[in-house]
Structure formats: C-alpha cells, structure tokens
Write a protein that holds these residues in place. Structure first.
Motif, short mmCIF file in Angstrom:
data_model
loop_
_atom_site.label_atom_id
_atom_site.label_comp_id
_atom_site.label_asym_id
_atom_site.label_seq_id
_atom_site.Cartn_x
_atom_site.Cartn_y
_atom_site.Cartn_z
N ALA A 65 -10.23 9.24 13.67
CA ALA A 65 -9.45 10.00 12.68
C ALA A 65 -9.18 11.43 13.16
N ALA A 124 -10.29 10.04 4.16
CA ALA A 124 -8.96 9.55 3.78
C ALA A 124 -8.61 8.31 4.60
N VAL A 125 -8.90 8.37 5.90
CA VAL A 125 -8.63 7.21 6.76
C VAL A 125 -9.47 6.02 6.29
N ARG A 128 -10.38 14.27 8.32
CA ARG A 128 -9.69 13.31 7.45
C ARG A 128 -10.35 11.94 7.40
N ALA A 182 -12.00 18.80 1.26
CA ALA A 182 -11.23 18.18 0.17
C ALA A 182 -11.32 16.65 0.25
N GLU A 183 -11.20 16.12 1.45
CA GLU A 183 -11.18 14.66 1.60
C GLU A 183 -12.49 14.04 1.14
N THR A 213 -10.51 5.48 3.35
CA THR A 213 -9.91 5.01 2.10
C THR A 213 -8.80 4.01 2.39
N GLY A 214 -7.93 4.39 3.33
CA GLY A 214 -6.83 3.48 3.70
C GLY A 214 -7.36 2.16 4.24
N VAL A 215 -8.36 2.23 5.12
CA VAL A 215 -8.93 1.00 5.71
C VAL A 215 -9.58 0.15 4.61
N ARG A 246 -13.31 9.56 -6.35
CA ARG A 246 -12.70 8.25 -6.61
C ARG A 246 -13.75 7.14 -6.60
N ALA A 304 -4.11 14.17 3.09
CA ALA A 304 -4.95 12.99 2.84
C ALA A 304 -4.08 11.75 2.78
N GLU A 333 -5.31 13.40 -2.72
CA GLU A 333 -5.60 14.79 -3.09
C GLU A 333 -4.65 15.76 -2.42
N ALA A 371 -5.55 -0.73 9.88
CA ALA A 371 -6.17 -1.98 9.47
C ALA A 371 -5.13 -3.11 9.39
N TYR A 417 0.86 -1.20 0.00
CA TYR A 417 0.00 0.00 0.00
C TYR A 417 0.88 1.24 0.00
N TYR A 462 -2.59 6.22 7.80
CA TYR A 462 -3.11 5.98 9.14
C TYR A 462 -4.21 4.90 9.11
N GLY A 463 -5.09 5.02 8.13
CA GLY A 463 -6.17 4.05 8.00
C GLY A 463 -5.64 2.67 7.64
N ALA A 464 -4.74 2.62 6.66
CA ALA A 464 -4.22 1.33 6.20
C ALA A 464 -3.39 0.67 7.30
N PHE A 467 0.53 5.52 -0.56
CA PHE A 467 -0.31 6.71 -0.77
C PHE A 467 0.62 7.91 -0.84
N HIS A 471 -12.90 14.25 -2.72
CA HIS A 471 -12.05 13.33 -3.48
C HIS A 471 -12.39 11.87 -3.23
N ALA A 472 -12.88 11.57 -2.03
CA ALA A 472 -13.36 10.20 -1.79
C ALA A 472 -14.54 9.93 -2.72
N ARG A 502 -9.12 0.09 1.40
CA ARG A 502 -8.21 -0.51 0.43
C ARG A 502 -7.52 -1.75 1.00
N ASN A 554 -3.16 10.40 6.10
CA ASN A 554 -4.33 9.85 6.78
C ASN A 554 -4.80 8.54 6.16
N MET A 555 -4.54 8.36 4.88
CA MET A 555 -4.78 7.05 4.26
C MET A 555 -3.80 6.03 4.85
#
Lengths: 356, 248, 179
Positions: B68, B75-76, B72, B104-105, B78-80, B112, A59, A55, A70, A24, A65-67, A26, B108-109, B82, A62-63
């Motif tokens: 989060a 965006a968070v 955001r 913005a987040e 999105t990461g989870v 996408r 972002a 973007e 998980a 992953y 952070y999410g990934a 980003f 764009h989410a 994916r 924070n992606m």
C-alpha cells in the motif's frame, strides 16, 4: 430491460457501471458529481454490491486499489479537487497495473475554484496527474448516452490492459438529462490469475506492488508499461467526425464543448461555410494520426475548450502545425454560447478569405 | 528417534530478513507467521504491506500481499476485505505510517468496525528514512528532526494510539504488547492470535500495538535498545489490553 | 422543428421539475430531448433555471441561449431572460408575481396568473404545473398533454395522491391559453 430512460449523466454512469458488472464503489462527496455517489448508495445494496463512503478521496482511491488488487471491478468518482487528492493512488494503480475506473466530473479551478463546468483538468488526466511515467486511458463522453456507453467500455479497457481508465466529464454533462438506453449485457467475470485474493489452490503468492528498489528492475517495469501504452495507442484511439471531408476549417473539441461547437458549425454551414468538427473521444490515447491526415486536407483548426488551452497542445503536436491552430476557450465555469463559437469561426474564415 | 524442535514457519518464505541487528520486525513477522500457520488460514490470508522499513514484507510472507501507499493500508485492506469477506486480511504498519500520515485511515477503519487486523509497530522513530521524529517519539527524545530532543512546545506530545482507538465504538480488540523478553513475546503472540481469531469470527476491528526497538536510529546496541525500551517506552506506553468489547 | 426553452423562477417554484416533465413527455413522444439546469449558488435564493430542448433533429448544445420560448415565474427571471428570446419567440409570464410587460414587439407574450389559478385549485405550489400547461398550449402542443401526465406518473410514482390535483392544474393552464 432495454427501456429508454431519462437520466442525469451522473446517474447514467452509475447504472452503466452496474450493468458492466461493477459491484464495488468507494467515494467521497463533492459537487458536481455527488448524484453519482448518491445513486450508488441507493443501488448497490439492492444488488448486493458494496457502497462505501470513505473518510476522504485519498482513502477512497486506496480502497479502489485494494478492491482492484483483489480482482474486483471497482469504481470511484470525484470532481477536480478530489481527483488531485487521488493522484497518488492513481499512480500506484498504474504502477501496480490495477484495472479500475475513475470518474472525474470536472469543475472550475485552480484551488477550490467553483462548482461550474470546466475542462481544465485535461493535462492532469491525460499526462498522468500523479508522479511517474504513466498513462491513464481517458475517455470523454459528450452525451448522457455516451456517459453510459463509455463507462461500460472503461471497465472492459481497464481489464484488457490492466490499467486505470478515467472517464472525464464535466459539471454540465453530469447534471444534464437525456434519454439513455442501457442494454443489459451478460457480464462474465474475467479470470484474474494475478489478483491477491488468497492463495487458495495456488502455491505461489500473488503480490500487488509498485516498488522496485533496483533501478534495473524498475526500468524494465517502465519499459513494460511503455510497451503497453504503445499497444493502447495503436488499438484504442477513438474519435467522431462531422462534415470534415471538404472542411476548410475544422473545429476540434471534446465533451460538452463539442456539443456547443456542433451547434455553431451547423449555423456556419447554413451560411455556406465549409466547417467541420473533429471530436476526440479518447483523450489519451489522443487520435493524433487521424488529425495529421486531416491537417493535410484542411486549411486551419479551431480548438475550443473550457480551459486556457490544454488539448490545443496535443492538436499542435498531432498536426505538426502544418496548418494554423486557433483557439477559443472560456474558463472558471463559464460556458461559451454557440453564437460565440460561430463568431470565432466567421472571424477565422474571413481572415483566410482576405489572404486567399 | 530425532524430533524436530524448530522449523521455519510455512507462512514465511526462505528469504532472509534485511532488518538491522536488534530490530524486532523479524520477531513480529515470525509471530504473525506462526499464528497464521496455527490458525490454518495461510491459503486465505491477504496481508497489506506499508511504507517504511517493513515495505518489503511481501518478500518474507508466504501468502498474497498488497503493498500500500504510505499510511493507506487500512483503506487498502478495506477494499480487499470487502471483495474477499471470507479472507483473513491484516495490515502491518509502523508509527510514521499509521500514527502520522495514516491516522485518518486507521481511525475510520476502526469506526466502521472493519473486519481486519492491524499490527502496529511502534518504535518511536522513522526507520527507513533514517531516524526522524515520529508522532510516537518520546518527549526529549533526540531524532534527526528533533536534534535537541522532542520539544513539547514545538512538537507536541507522543500519540497514544491504543488508548485513542480504544475509545472508538467500532473497535473490537485493542492491545499493546512488547517483544523485549520471552514472557512478553508469549503475551504478544496470544494477543496477535486473538486479534486474528476475532477477525475470522467476524467480530470487527482489532489492533495490536507492538513496542519495538530501533537500535540503528536510536544509536544504541541491541541490548541497550531493549533496556531503553523498558525504561523509557513502556512507562509512556503501558502494556495491556485497552479494549476487549466482547469480553462478557 | 426545434423548441429551445428556458424555464426560470426562484428556487422552490418547481421550475426544474417543470422542465423535467416536459423533457420526459418529449422523450415519450419519440423526440430528441435534453434538460440541463443552471445549478449551484443560483439555486439558493436567486433565480433557478433550466434549458429544455425538444427537437426532431439530434441536439447539439443543450444550453439554450437563443430561446424559442421562455417561462418566467418571477420578476428576476423575466429581467434575466427576456433578452434571450429569439424574434418570434413566446414568453409565458407568471402575472401573479410579475406586474411588468415586455417592451419587445417581436415576441408574443402570454400572461398567466399561475399562482392565483393554482390557489383556486387548492395549492399555490402547483403554479409550475399551470405554467407548464400554458406553455405547451401556447406552443401549439409540442407534446400531447396526456404525455405530460404519463411523465408525471413516472416521476412521482411514489406520490400517487398528488396526480389528480396536478392534472387539474396542467389542464387549467391549458384552458387559460385556449380560453
């Protein structure tokens, strides 16, 4: 496949991340790290990984952070101004103890600065950068091979300590090409029982969080983090030495500057001068203990950086200033030549001769 | 024989809500929990909690949560998502979080076509920080940072998020609902359920905007707040489905 | 032996790829090698240059400031880097575009009409390959010419059609030096 390849530093980071099991990525474009992003854009789909152009840098982190939350091995990369934007997110990762790798290919600052190599983000990288009492593990390669090796190490350290790891390079290392050997290694995904990836067979929800509204709890969390940082300091200091045993002057330098310093030291040694090189590889934790030992046996230090003097503060703290600590730096994307550093070495050694 | 008419949703913990009297976060939490129970996806759900009054959502929902930073959440998510493409991932965000700092987040989410569900609570004010002006604050509405009422010349006009996002190609389903009466609650639940179902069938970005009250920061009783929502907010933010891209 | 080279020209003359080919060939020979570009605004319009080091020893600084060889593909590059040559160094001048000579008597200059030679082979864009062949020959073959071709085939794996003509250009550069 352990074929030697000629790669740019930025590309070597990308391939090494993939070898290390990162699926992953980003990011957001910024010079001089864009090759890494482009490399990931090309490679990730080939291995069923995820490449996503976010973007913004905000972002992107924070992606991450999410990934990471998980449970994935995940990376983002940027250059100085972009890292400033990521700072809040990095602080969240540190607070929630999320393993992730952040690459900073530094460029000149402050502000929009330049796109030329710099090491002026040392403070930001090693002292936190975002808000709160936290540390990133910071690794500083000085060759394309090390860009690869330390990238792989970064992922391991991140998982081991549940901590963000920053790979700190600069525009020169990112752009230069050298042979690199990427040993394939079997990657066994670590079981992350804390990850928020759906309850599945668990009964207790996993919460990824850095909020502790009760001060007692937040202090306890901070104590927990600080204990972890102490463990990291004990176990993860890395450095390289060249010719320090009988050195009367030790040059302290990291990253691309250490390469230039090494050439300067070799010139000085040809003149018969007793000069050595100490190169911190882990900038945090900083190899303080070893430097203090060296301070007891050498006569002076010369710190050289592409900044107004940032690492020098750690050198002074480490050596308790029992020996003089000199400085030579260039800023704004300027790089010193080996001759310039050689001249500094001569200046210091001659002064010492005069007071002998 | 006794029969159970009401039970706590399995997707909620036993923790009592901390929300103020008359606040509608609790109702929306309850609806989300019921929907997740009914769809049988609790074990695969990951919620993203925002910054704002619902920052503590992780105390109330009985499934995995990632908290989060401000704005955001998409965006968070999105990461989870994916990493866990087969999971059910939703964000729960207020108007400061989504419509201001996180604009913005969310845009764009949606662009996408991120396969997530966003529940957007619009109460026209910042709650947790104590009643400041939000992007969705109405014209002339008094807040602590618009003490003379929101002045269009100085602070612009309310941001209509559902209308705006419905122009984005990647958005699959965009609806605005309210929970001011039982009939609207049923409609809200239907919309939220649809937004989760569409995600689970892999159809793209879904957002449900829920108009909500904030009696404390509006300076009203709960009943007055519901009335104010009906007479002031709904005219500015009309209810309905703004986009249903798959509605053949 | 350590060869520290600066290859310079204007953007579009292919000095970067010239350097990469030489570096790659050096790596294939088993030498320590490094390539580093000057990049950024300089790449657009003015001079573009790269440092190439091929050495039997591990390489310290990859940035060349005291060169054993300089290739100047245009006049601004000649003006900028003539002084970077160490005493005894080698200067390869693209005499198609540079009508001046170095006044230094402690270096050896090779005038190579790279554009004209490349033109005569059918494509002026191969001037960089002519200069590369000439540089390697002038330095007494730091790498075997066949290694350069091997590197070329790796870097341009997707363009097999251009291999033969570029090989001719490299050989023409060699021939210009060896006569």
């Amino acid at each position: 496949m352990s074929e030697t390849r000629l790669m740019k530093g930025n590309e070597a980071i990308g391939e090494a991340a993939i070898v290390a099991g990162c699926r992953y990525y980003f990011g957001y474009p910024i010079t001089p790290q864009t090759e890494l992003m482009e490399y990931m854009a090309k490679r990730m789909p080939q291995i069923e990984g995820v490449f996503l152009q976010a973007e913004s840098e905000i972002a992107a982190i924070n992606m991450v952070y999410g990934a990471a939350g998980a449970g994935a091995r995940v990376m983002t990369s940027s250059s100085s101004p972009g890292i400033s934007l990521k700072a809040e997110g990095i602080s969240y990762c540190a607070g929630a103890e999320l393993p992730c790798v952040i690459v900073n290919i530094m460029r000149g600052g402050p502000g929009l600065g330049s796109i030329q190599p710099s090491q002026a983000d040392y403070f930001q990288a090693t002292k936190g950068g975002g808000h709160g009492d936290y540390r990133n593990i910071v690794l500083a390669p000085n060759s394309v091979q090390e860009m690869a090796d330390l990238t792989m190490l970064s992922f391991d350290l991140a998982d081991t300590y549940r901590n963000p790891v920053m790979l700190l390079g600069d525009g020169a290392l990112g752009q230069m090409m050298e042979p690199v050997n990427l040993e394939e290694r079997p990657f066994v995904p670590q079981e992350k029982s804390w990850a928020a990836n759906g309850l599945g067979k668990r009964t207790k929800p996993n919460i990824i969080n850095s909020l502790y509204l009760k001060p007692e709890q937040l202090e306890a969390h901070n104590i927990h983090l600080q204990n972890k940082y102490q463990r990291i300091i004990k176990q993860e200091c890395r450095w390289e030495e060249f010719s320090v045993e009988d050195a009367e002057l030790i040059v302290v330098s990291y990253g691309i500057t250490s390469r230039i310093a090494r050439s300067a030291i070799e010139m000085a040694k040809r003149d018969g001068l007793k000069v050595g090189l100490f190169r911190p590889i882990s900038l945090w934790p900083f190899p303080s203990e070893r430097l203090l030992t060296l301070a007891k046996q050498t006569r002076a230090f010369l710190v050289t950086e592409l900044s107004a003097g940032q690492m020098i503060e750690d050198v002074r703290l480490a050596t308790r200033q029992i020996k003089p600590v000199h400085f030579y730096g260039r800023m704004g994307g300027m790089m010193p030549s080996s001759r310039e550093i050689y001249n500094q070495i001569n200046l210091i050694v001659r002064e010492k001769e005069a007071v002998k | 024989m006794n029969s159970k008419l009401y039970a706590r949703s399995e997707s909620l913990t036993d923790a009592p809500f901390h929300y103020c009297p008359g606040c509608q976060h609790g109702i929306v939490h309850r609806i989300i929990a019921e929907v997740i129970d009914e769809l049988g996806v609790r074990k695969q759900t990951i919620g993203i909690a925002p910054v704002g009054c619902s920052v503590l959502a992780y105390e109330y929902f009985n499934f995995d949560i990632v908290q989060a930073s401000h704005g955001r959440a998409p965006a968070v998510a999105t990461g989870v998502k994916r990493v866990c493409p087969d999971s059910t991932v939703f964000t729960y965000q207020g108007d400061g979080d989504l419509a201001s700092i996180g604009c913005a987040e969310v845009v764009h989410a949606a662009a996408r076509g991120e396969r997530i569900t966003t529940i957007f609570i619009n109460n026209a004010i910042y709650g947790m920080t104590g009643g400041q002006m939000a992007p969705t604050t109405l014209v002339d509405q008094v807040t602590t940072t618009s003490p003379y009422g929101r002045n269009v010349n100085q602070a612009g006009t309310p941001l209509c998020i559902s209308e705006m996002l419905s122009t984005i190609q990647g958005a699959r389903f965009i609806a605005r609902v309210a929970v001011n009466n039982p009939s609207n609650m049923a409609k809200a639940k239907a919309a939220i359920k649809k937004a989760f179902q569409l995600q689970n069938s892999g159809e793209g970005f879904c957002l449900v905007e829920v108009l909500s009250t904030c009696p404390t920061n509006w300076g009203m009783t709960p009943l007055e707040a519901v009335k104010w929502l009906e007479t002031n907010m709904i005219p500015q933010y009309p209810l309905g489905v703004f986009k249903d891209a798959g509605g053949e | 032996m350590t060869h520290e080279m600066i290859l310079a020209g204007f953007g579009g003359q292919g000095v970067m790829v010239m350097g990469q080919l030489l570096t790659y060939a050096g790596m294939l020979e088993g030498a320590h090698v490094s390539w580093i570009p000057s990049y950024g605004p300089e790449m657009r319009g003015g001079t573009a240059n790269c440092s190439v080091i091929i050495s039997q020893e591990p390489i310290g600084s990859p940035i060349v400031t005291e060169a054993t060889a300089v290739v100047a593909m245009n006049l601004p590059s000649f003006e900028k880097f003539e002084s970077s040559l160490s005493s005894g160094g080698i200067l390869v001048l693209n005499s198609s575009l540079i009508d001046r000579q170095s006044k230094r008597d402690d270096i050896k200059t090779y005038n190579v009409p790279a554009n004209e030679i490349a033109n005569s082979l059918g494509d002026a864009r191969m001037a960089n390959m002519v200069a590369l062949g000439a540089l390697n020959a002038a330095l007494g073959y730091i790498v075997d010419t066949s290694r350069i071709m091997e590197a070329f085939k790796k870097i341009f794996a997707k363009k097999p059609g251009i291999i033969a003509s570029n090989e001719l250009a490299i050989l023409a550069g060699v021939k210009h030096i060896t006569g």
